[in-house]
Design an enzyme around this catalytic site. Structure first.
Site, PDB file in Angstrom:
ATOM      1  N   ASP A  45       0.752  -1.238  -0.483  1.00  0.00           N
ATOM      2  CA  ASP A  45      -0.477  -0.118   0.127  1.00  0.00           C
ATOM      3  C   ASP A  45       0.912   1.674   0.042  1.00  0.00           C
ATOM      4  O   ASP A  45       2.452   1.123   0.289  1.00  0.00           O
ATOM      5  CB  ASP A  45      -0.750   0.192   1.116  1.00  0.00           C
ATOM      6  CG  ASP A  45      -0.470   0.040   3.068  1.00  0.00           C
ATOM      7  OD1 ASP A  45       0.741  -0.343   3.056  1.00  0.00           O
ATOM      8  OD2 ASP A  45      -0.737   0.969   3.072  1.00  0.00           O
TER       9      ASP A  45
ATOM     10  N   GLU B 142       0.478  -1.157   6.206  1.00  0.00           N
ATOM     11  CA  GLU B 142       1.190  -0.897   6.234  1.00  0.00           C
ATOM     12  C   GLU B 142       0.808   0.572   7.408  1.00  0.00           C
ATOM     13  O   GLU B 142       1.050   1.233   8.183  1.00  0.00           O
ATOM     14  CB  GLU B 142       2.271  -1.027   5.767  1.00  0.00           C
ATOM     15  CG  GLU B 142       3.256  -1.095   6.799  1.00  0.00           C
ATOM     16  CD  GLU B 142       3.890   0.065   6.772  1.00  0.00           C
ATOM     17  OE1 GLU B 142       5.185   0.671   7.494  1.00  0.00           O
ATOM     18  OE2 GLU B 142       3.808   1.225   5.992  1.00  0.00           O
TER      19      GLU B 142
HETATM   20 ZN   LIG Z   1       6.139   2.010   4.254  1.00  0.00          ZN
END
Ligand SMILES: [Zn+2]
Length: 433
Positions: free
Chosen positions: A103, A198
Protein backbone atom coordinates in the site's frame (compact mmCIF):
# COMPACT_ATOMS: atom_id res chain seq x y z
CA UNK A 1 5.17 7.42 -19.42
CA UNK A 2 8.72 6.37 -19.79
CA UNK A 3 9.94 5.09 -23.10
CA UNK A 4 11.16 1.89 -21.62
CA UNK A 5 13.32 0.61 -24.46
CA UNK A 6 15.50 3.63 -24.36
CA UNK A 7 15.53 3.48 -20.59
CA UNK A 8 16.82 -0.06 -20.55
CA UNK A 9 19.57 0.50 -23.05
CA UNK A 10 20.80 3.53 -21.22
CA UNK A 11 20.65 2.22 -17.70
CA UNK A 12 20.92 -1.47 -17.43
CA UNK A 13 24.01 -1.99 -19.53
CA UNK A 14 25.82 -0.08 -16.85
CA UNK A 15 24.08 -1.68 -13.88
CA UNK A 16 25.89 -4.87 -13.19
CA UNK A 17 26.87 -6.58 -9.97
CA UNK A 18 30.62 -7.15 -9.98
CA UNK A 19 30.18 -10.61 -8.50
CA UNK A 20 27.77 -11.74 -11.20
CA UNK A 21 28.70 -9.76 -14.29
CA UNK A 22 25.98 -11.22 -16.54
CA UNK A 23 23.03 -10.24 -14.37
CA UNK A 24 20.84 -7.35 -15.49
CA UNK A 25 18.78 -6.03 -12.60
CA UNK A 26 15.06 -5.77 -13.08
CA UNK A 27 14.05 -3.98 -9.88
CA UNK A 28 13.59 -0.57 -11.53
CA UNK A 29 11.74 -2.03 -14.49
CA UNK A 30 9.33 -3.76 -12.10
CA UNK A 31 9.09 -0.66 -9.95
CA UNK A 32 7.98 1.51 -12.90
CA UNK A 33 5.08 -0.86 -13.47
CA UNK A 34 4.08 -1.35 -9.82
CA UNK A 35 3.85 2.38 -9.06
CA UNK A 36 1.16 2.69 -11.73
CA UNK A 37 -1.12 0.36 -9.79
CA UNK A 38 -3.09 2.49 -7.30
CA UNK A 39 -2.80 0.82 -3.87
CA UNK A 40 -3.55 3.68 -1.48
CA UNK A 41 -4.81 2.47 1.91
CA UNK A 42 -7.57 4.26 3.86
CA UNK A 43 -7.41 5.01 7.59
CA UNK A 44 -11.19 5.64 7.72
CA UNK A 45 -12.11 2.22 6.37
CA UNK A 46 -13.09 -0.60 8.71
CA UNK A 47 -12.78 -3.37 6.10
CA UNK A 48 -9.66 -5.45 5.59
CA UNK A 49 -7.68 -4.68 3.58
CA UNK A 50 -8.87 -1.10 3.98
CA UNK A 51 -9.06 -0.75 0.19
CA UNK A 52 -9.76 -3.60 -2.24
CA UNK A 53 -7.46 -2.10 -4.88
CA UNK A 54 -4.39 -3.12 -2.90
CA UNK A 55 -5.14 -6.66 -4.01
CA UNK A 56 -4.59 -5.62 -7.65
CA UNK A 57 -0.88 -5.43 -6.92
CA UNK A 58 -0.91 -8.55 -4.72
CA UNK A 59 -2.42 -10.56 -7.59
CA UNK A 60 0.08 -9.14 -10.08
CA UNK A 61 2.95 -10.17 -7.80
CA UNK A 62 1.64 -13.72 -7.56
CA UNK A 63 1.40 -13.92 -11.35
CA UNK A 64 4.92 -12.57 -11.81
CA UNK A 65 6.40 -14.85 -9.16
CA UNK A 66 4.92 -17.81 -11.00
CA UNK A 67 6.42 -16.52 -14.26
CA UNK A 68 9.79 -16.19 -12.52
CA UNK A 69 9.51 -19.85 -11.54
CA UNK A 70 8.54 -19.57 -7.88
CA UNK A 71 6.00 -22.39 -7.61
CA UNK A 72 5.01 -22.07 -3.97
CA UNK A 73 3.13 -18.74 -3.94
CA UNK A 74 -0.32 -17.61 -2.87
CA UNK A 75 -2.38 -14.54 -2.06
CA UNK A 76 -4.87 -14.92 0.78
CA UNK A 77 -8.30 -13.32 1.20
CA UNK A 78 -6.75 -10.32 3.00
CA UNK A 79 -4.28 -9.54 0.24
CA UNK A 80 -1.14 -10.94 1.90
CA UNK A 81 1.24 -12.64 -0.53
CA UNK A 82 3.32 -15.55 0.76
CA UNK A 83 6.02 -17.18 -1.38
CA UNK A 84 8.81 -19.68 -0.84
CA UNK A 85 12.08 -20.04 -2.71
CA UNK A 86 13.35 -23.50 -1.78
CA UNK A 87 16.83 -24.04 -0.36
CA UNK A 88 19.54 -25.24 -2.73
CA UNK A 89 22.05 -26.29 -0.11
CA UNK A 90 22.38 -29.36 2.11
CA UNK A 91 23.32 -27.23 5.10
CA UNK A 92 20.74 -26.49 7.78
CA UNK A 93 20.24 -22.78 7.18
CA UNK A 94 17.73 -20.63 9.10
CA UNK A 95 14.68 -19.61 7.07
CA UNK A 96 14.92 -15.90 6.26
CA UNK A 97 12.02 -13.72 5.14
CA UNK A 98 12.02 -10.47 3.15
CA UNK A 99 8.97 -8.30 3.64
CA UNK A 100 7.56 -5.16 1.99
CA UNK A 101 4.16 -3.46 1.95
CA UNK A 102 2.05 -3.00 -1.17
CA UNK A 103 0.00 0.00 0.00
CA UNK A 104 0.89 3.68 -0.33
CA UNK A 105 0.29 6.46 2.17
CA UNK A 106 -3.11 8.19 2.47
CA UNK A 107 -1.30 11.58 2.76
CA UNK A 108 -0.95 12.11 -0.99
CA UNK A 109 -2.80 10.79 -4.05
CA UNK A 110 -1.63 7.51 -5.57
CA UNK A 111 -4.05 7.59 -8.52
CA UNK A 112 -2.58 7.87 -12.02
CA UNK A 113 1.08 7.85 -10.97
CA UNK A 114 3.30 8.67 -13.99
CA UNK A 115 6.89 7.72 -13.17
CA UNK A 116 9.68 9.61 -14.90
CA UNK A 117 13.30 8.50 -15.14
CA UNK A 118 15.83 11.34 -15.08
CA UNK A 119 18.93 9.73 -16.52
CA UNK A 120 22.41 10.74 -15.39
CA UNK A 121 21.41 13.33 -12.77
CA UNK A 122 23.85 16.24 -12.71
CA UNK A 123 22.64 18.23 -9.72
CA UNK A 124 20.20 20.57 -11.49
CA UNK A 125 16.72 21.27 -10.11
CA UNK A 126 14.21 18.67 -11.26
CA UNK A 127 10.91 20.39 -12.16
CA UNK A 128 7.99 17.99 -12.21
CA UNK A 129 6.07 18.59 -15.46
CA UNK A 130 2.45 18.22 -14.30
CA UNK A 131 2.86 20.79 -11.51
CA UNK A 132 5.82 23.08 -12.01
CA UNK A 133 5.65 24.32 -8.43
CA UNK A 134 6.96 20.88 -7.46
CA UNK A 135 10.73 21.21 -7.73
CA UNK A 136 13.32 18.79 -6.38
CA UNK A 137 16.31 20.87 -5.25
CA UNK A 138 19.62 19.64 -3.94
CA UNK A 139 19.80 22.20 -1.13
CA UNK A 140 16.46 20.97 0.21
CA UNK A 141 17.27 17.29 -0.32
CA UNK A 142 21.00 16.98 0.40
CA UNK A 143 20.87 13.22 -0.25
CA UNK A 144 20.81 14.19 -3.95
CA UNK A 145 24.49 15.08 -3.58
CA UNK A 146 25.21 11.35 -3.38
CA UNK A 147 23.27 10.70 -6.59
CA UNK A 148 25.30 12.58 -9.21
CA UNK A 149 25.51 10.44 -12.34
CA UNK A 150 22.69 8.21 -11.12
CA UNK A 151 19.25 7.75 -12.67
CA UNK A 152 16.54 9.30 -10.52
CA UNK A 153 12.91 8.27 -10.67
CA UNK A 154 10.21 10.78 -9.67
CA UNK A 155 6.45 11.10 -10.15
CA UNK A 156 5.11 13.79 -12.49
CA UNK A 157 3.88 16.35 -9.94
CA UNK A 158 0.28 15.42 -9.14
CA UNK A 159 0.83 12.31 -7.05
CA UNK A 160 3.28 10.61 -4.76
CA UNK A 161 5.65 8.17 -6.43
CA UNK A 162 5.02 5.21 -4.16
CA UNK A 163 8.66 4.23 -3.63
CA UNK A 164 7.41 3.69 -0.08
CA UNK A 165 7.17 0.79 -0.38
CA UNK A 166 6.97 -0.37 -3.99
CA UNK A 167 10.74 0.01 -4.09
CA UNK A 168 10.94 -2.69 -1.42
CA UNK A 169 8.41 -4.80 -3.32
CA UNK A 170 10.30 -4.49 -6.62
CA UNK A 171 13.66 -5.20 -4.98
CA UNK A 172 12.36 -8.37 -3.33
CA UNK A 173 10.81 -9.48 -6.63
CA UNK A 174 14.16 -8.91 -8.31
CA UNK A 175 15.87 -10.93 -5.57
CA UNK A 176 13.47 -13.80 -6.33
CA UNK A 177 14.32 -13.56 -10.01
CA UNK A 178 18.02 -13.49 -9.22
CA UNK A 179 17.96 -16.52 -6.94
CA UNK A 180 15.89 -18.58 -9.35
CA UNK A 181 18.18 -17.76 -12.28
CA UNK A 182 21.41 -18.22 -10.29
CA UNK A 183 21.41 -21.70 -8.77
CA UNK A 184 25.16 -21.29 -8.22
CA UNK A 185 24.33 -18.87 -5.38
CA UNK A 186 23.80 -21.14 -2.38
CA UNK A 187 21.06 -20.26 0.09
CA UNK A 188 18.61 -21.74 2.58
CA UNK A 189 14.84 -21.45 2.25
CA UNK A 190 13.89 -17.85 1.48
CA UNK A 191 10.38 -16.60 2.25
CA UNK A 192 8.78 -13.55 0.68
CA UNK A 193 5.96 -11.64 2.35
CA UNK A 194 4.00 -8.72 0.89
CA UNK A 195 1.53 -7.04 3.23
CA UNK A 196 -1.38 -4.57 2.81
CA UNK A 197 -2.26 -1.60 5.04
CA UNK A 198 1.12 -0.83 6.60
CA UNK A 199 0.57 2.90 6.18
CA UNK A 200 -2.57 2.78 8.29
CA UNK A 201 -0.90 0.75 11.02
CA UNK A 202 -2.62 -2.54 10.23
CA UNK A 203 0.04 -4.30 8.18
CA UNK A 204 0.43 -7.18 10.59
CA UNK A 205 -3.23 -7.48 11.61
CA UNK A 206 -3.97 -10.63 9.63
CA UNK A 207 -0.49 -11.99 9.01
CA UNK A 208 -0.05 -15.72 9.59
CA UNK A 209 3.48 -16.24 10.90
CA UNK A 210 2.94 -19.95 11.33
CA UNK A 211 2.15 -20.28 7.65
CA UNK A 212 5.13 -18.07 6.82
CA UNK A 213 7.43 -20.32 8.83
CA UNK A 214 10.49 -18.03 8.89
CA UNK A 215 13.10 -17.80 11.66
CA UNK A 216 13.73 -14.10 11.17
CA UNK A 217 13.12 -11.42 8.59
CA UNK A 218 13.99 -8.04 7.16
CA UNK A 219 11.55 -5.37 6.03
CA UNK A 220 12.73 -3.47 2.95
CA UNK A 221 11.20 -0.16 3.91
CA UNK A 222 14.04 2.27 4.62
CA UNK A 223 15.71 5.25 2.96
CA UNK A 224 19.34 5.97 2.29
CA UNK A 225 21.56 3.25 0.75
CA UNK A 226 23.48 1.48 3.49
CA UNK A 227 21.05 2.34 6.27
CA UNK A 228 19.82 -0.25 8.73
CA UNK A 229 17.23 0.39 11.40
CA UNK A 230 17.18 -1.89 14.43
CA UNK A 231 15.41 0.41 16.87
CA UNK A 232 11.95 1.90 17.07
CA UNK A 233 10.10 3.74 19.77
CA UNK A 234 8.36 1.82 22.50
CA UNK A 235 4.82 3.14 22.57
CA UNK A 236 1.85 3.34 24.93
CA UNK A 237 -1.42 5.20 24.81
CA UNK A 238 -2.64 6.97 27.97
CA UNK A 239 -6.25 8.04 28.38
CA UNK A 240 -7.26 10.49 31.05
CA UNK A 241 -10.96 10.80 31.92
CA UNK A 242 -11.91 13.80 34.05
CA UNK A 243 -15.20 13.69 35.92
CA UNK A 244 -16.46 17.15 36.82
CA UNK A 245 -19.53 18.10 38.84
CA UNK A 246 -22.57 19.17 36.86
CA UNK A 247 -25.33 21.60 37.91
CA UNK A 248 -27.86 23.86 36.23
CA UNK A 249 -25.77 26.80 34.98
CA UNK A 250 -28.21 29.27 36.52
CA UNK A 251 -27.77 27.77 39.98
CA UNK A 252 -24.23 26.43 39.75
CA UNK A 253 -22.46 28.83 42.09
CA UNK A 254 -20.03 26.92 44.34
CA UNK A 255 -21.31 23.65 42.89
CA UNK A 256 -20.26 23.19 39.27
CA UNK A 257 -16.80 21.93 38.35
CA UNK A 258 -16.29 22.03 34.61
CA UNK A 259 -14.30 19.01 33.36
CA UNK A 260 -13.37 20.78 30.11
CA UNK A 261 -11.74 23.64 32.01
CA UNK A 262 -9.71 21.16 34.07
CA UNK A 263 -8.64 19.47 30.83
CA UNK A 264 -7.44 22.84 29.55
CA UNK A 265 -5.39 23.35 32.70
CA UNK A 266 -3.88 19.87 32.48
CA UNK A 267 -2.78 20.61 28.91
CA UNK A 268 -1.40 24.00 29.98
CA UNK A 269 0.58 22.27 32.77
CA UNK A 270 2.55 20.18 30.23
CA UNK A 271 6.18 21.33 29.94
CA UNK A 272 6.67 23.83 27.11
CA UNK A 273 10.36 23.25 26.45
CA UNK A 274 10.73 19.47 26.64
CA UNK A 275 8.90 16.12 26.50
CA UNK A 276 6.91 17.03 23.37
CA UNK A 277 7.27 16.00 19.70
CA UNK A 278 7.93 19.65 18.80
CA UNK A 279 10.86 19.97 21.24
CA UNK A 280 12.58 16.57 20.91
CA UNK A 281 14.58 14.56 18.42
CA UNK A 282 17.17 11.78 18.41
CA UNK A 283 16.74 9.38 21.29
CA UNK A 284 14.42 11.52 23.42
CA UNK A 285 10.80 10.53 23.83
CA UNK A 286 7.67 12.53 24.58
CA UNK A 287 4.18 12.86 26.06
CA UNK A 288 1.84 14.03 23.33
CA UNK A 289 -1.88 14.87 23.63
CA UNK A 290 -3.57 13.74 20.41
CA UNK A 291 -7.28 14.20 21.10
CA UNK A 292 -9.65 15.94 23.50
CA UNK A 293 -13.35 15.24 23.69
CA UNK A 294 -15.88 16.23 26.26
CA UNK A 295 -18.67 18.19 27.87
CA UNK A 296 -18.72 20.10 31.15
CA UNK A 297 -19.50 16.94 33.09
CA UNK A 298 -16.85 14.66 31.63
CA UNK A 299 -13.81 15.23 29.45
CA UNK A 300 -11.36 12.75 27.94
CA UNK A 301 -7.79 13.45 26.82
CA UNK A 302 -5.88 10.86 24.78
CA UNK A 303 -2.10 10.93 24.96
CA UNK A 304 0.54 8.97 23.14
CA UNK A 305 3.67 8.23 25.15
CA UNK A 306 6.94 7.45 23.36
CA UNK A 307 10.42 6.44 24.53
CA UNK A 308 13.17 4.19 23.18
CA UNK A 309 13.24 2.30 26.47
CA UNK A 310 10.26 0.63 28.01
CA UNK A 311 11.19 1.73 31.58
CA UNK A 312 11.39 5.27 30.16
CA UNK A 313 7.76 4.95 29.08
CA UNK A 314 6.76 4.04 32.61
CA UNK A 315 8.62 7.07 33.97
CA UNK A 316 6.79 9.40 31.58
CA UNK A 317 3.45 7.86 32.50
CA UNK A 318 4.19 8.26 36.21
CA UNK A 319 5.19 11.86 35.60
CA UNK A 320 1.95 12.59 33.73
CA UNK A 321 -0.19 10.88 36.33
CA UNK A 322 1.50 12.84 39.15
CA UNK A 323 1.07 16.15 37.29
CA UNK A 324 -2.62 15.45 36.79
CA UNK A 325 -3.12 14.34 40.42
CA UNK A 326 -1.47 17.59 41.52
CA UNK A 327 -3.83 19.66 39.36
CA UNK A 328 -6.86 17.71 40.57
CA UNK A 329 -6.05 18.54 44.21
CA UNK A 330 -7.42 22.00 43.46
CA UNK A 331 -10.78 20.36 42.69
CA UNK A 332 -11.42 17.81 45.47
CA UNK A 333 -14.99 17.13 44.29
CA UNK A 334 -13.85 16.23 40.79
CA UNK A 335 -12.07 12.95 40.01
CA UNK A 336 -10.03 11.36 37.25
CA UNK A 337 -9.18 8.01 35.75
CA UNK A 338 -5.86 7.19 34.11
CA UNK A 339 -5.62 4.21 31.73
CA UNK A 340 -2.50 3.03 29.94
CA UNK A 341 -2.63 0.69 26.94
CA UNK A 342 0.41 -0.90 25.32
CA UNK A 343 0.80 -0.02 21.63
CA UNK A 344 4.15 -1.46 20.48
CA UNK A 345 7.68 -2.03 21.75
CA UNK A 346 11.18 -1.21 20.56
CA UNK A 347 12.28 -4.07 18.29
CA UNK A 348 15.78 -3.79 19.77
CA UNK A 349 14.57 -5.65 22.85
CA UNK A 350 14.05 -8.68 20.60
CA UNK A 351 17.00 -8.11 18.26
CA UNK A 352 19.51 -7.81 21.11
CA UNK A 353 18.66 -11.37 22.12
CA UNK A 354 19.35 -12.52 18.54
CA UNK A 355 22.39 -10.40 17.60
CA UNK A 356 23.27 -12.40 14.47
CA UNK A 357 20.23 -10.98 12.63
CA UNK A 358 21.56 -7.44 12.69
CA UNK A 359 25.17 -8.66 12.33
CA UNK A 360 24.36 -10.48 9.05
CA UNK A 361 22.69 -7.35 7.68
CA UNK A 362 25.70 -5.20 8.59
CA UNK A 363 28.01 -7.68 6.89
CA UNK A 364 25.82 -7.76 3.76
CA UNK A 365 25.77 -3.96 3.52
CA UNK A 366 29.52 -3.88 3.76
CA UNK A 367 29.94 -6.64 1.12
CA UNK A 368 27.73 -4.54 -1.18
CA UNK A 369 30.37 -1.84 -0.88
CA UNK A 370 28.25 0.57 1.14
CA UNK A 371 29.03 2.37 4.37
CA UNK A 372 26.69 1.35 7.14
CA UNK A 373 24.36 3.88 8.75
CA UNK A 374 22.61 2.60 11.86
CA UNK A 375 19.40 4.48 12.49
CA UNK A 376 16.63 4.62 15.06
CA UNK A 377 13.05 5.10 13.94
CA UNK A 378 11.07 7.72 15.85
CA UNK A 379 7.93 5.72 15.25
CA UNK A 380 6.82 2.13 14.88
CA UNK A 381 7.11 -0.20 11.92
CA UNK A 382 5.57 -3.46 10.92
CA UNK A 383 8.99 -4.81 11.87
CA UNK A 384 8.53 -3.78 15.50
CA UNK A 385 5.20 -5.58 15.64
CA UNK A 386 6.53 -8.64 13.77
CA UNK A 387 9.53 -8.79 16.11
CA UNK A 388 7.26 -9.14 19.13
CA UNK A 389 4.94 -11.55 17.31
CA UNK A 390 7.88 -13.94 16.90
CA UNK A 391 9.60 -12.82 13.70
CA UNK A 392 12.61 -10.67 14.64
CA UNK A 393 12.70 -8.13 11.84
CA UNK A 394 15.00 -5.09 11.45
CA UNK A 395 14.48 -2.66 8.58
CA UNK A 396 16.84 -2.52 5.61
CA UNK A 397 17.16 0.41 3.22
CA UNK A 398 15.15 0.35 0.00
CA UNK A 399 16.39 3.74 -1.27
CA UNK A 400 13.18 5.79 -0.99
CA UNK A 401 13.43 9.54 -0.28
CA UNK A 402 10.97 12.38 0.47
CA UNK A 403 8.30 9.80 1.12
CA UNK A 404 4.57 10.56 1.36
CA UNK A 405 5.03 13.62 -0.86
CA UNK A 406 4.83 14.63 -4.50
CA UNK A 407 8.61 15.05 -4.49
CA UNK A 408 9.23 11.45 -3.54
CA UNK A 409 12.19 10.02 -5.45
CA UNK A 410 14.55 7.06 -5.66
CA UNK A 411 17.54 6.14 -7.78
CA UNK A 412 17.85 3.05 -9.93
CA UNK A 413 21.33 2.54 -8.50
CA UNK A 414 20.15 2.53 -4.86
CA UNK A 415 17.49 -0.03 -5.75
CA UNK A 416 20.13 -2.25 -7.27
CA UNK A 417 22.26 -1.91 -4.14
CA UNK A 418 19.29 -3.07 -2.06
CA UNK A 419 18.96 -6.20 -4.21
CA UNK A 420 22.69 -6.82 -4.03
CA UNK A 421 22.58 -6.47 -0.23
CA UNK A 422 19.82 -9.10 0.00
CA UNK A 423 21.80 -11.48 -2.24
CA UNK A 424 24.76 -11.12 0.12
CA UNK A 425 22.47 -11.63 3.10
CA UNK A 426 21.14 -14.99 1.93
CA UNK A 427 24.69 -16.08 1.07
CA UNK A 428 25.94 -15.04 4.52
CA UNK A 429 23.13 -17.01 6.20
CA UNK A 430 24.26 -20.08 4.23
CA UNK A 431 27.95 -19.54 4.90
CA UNK A 432 27.47 -19.16 8.65
CA UNK A 433 25.17 -22.14 9.00
ZN1 LIG B 1 6.81 2.14 4.19
Amino acid sequence: MVSSNHFFCSIFDAQIIDMFPKYPFTAAERFLRYVQVDTQSDPQSSSFPTTEKQKDLSRLLVQELKQIGVADVEVDEWGYVYATIPANTDKKVPVVCFCAHVDTAPDCSGTGVKPIVHNNYQGKDIVLPDDETQVLRMDEYPYLQTQIGNDIITASGNTLLGADDKAGVAEIMDLANFLVTHPDVKHGTVKLLFTPDEEVGKGTAKVDLEKLGADFGYTLDGGEAGSLEDETFSADGAQVIIHGVIAHPGYAKDKMINAMKIAGEILADLPKDRLSPETTDGKRGFIHPVRVEGIAEKCTIDFIIRDFETPGLKKKEDYLRTQIAERMRVYPKASFEFHVTEQYRNMKEVLDVNPHIVAYAKEAISRAGLSLKMESIRGGTDGSRLSFMGLPCPNLFAGMQAIHSKLEFISVQDMNKAVETMVHLVMICEEKA
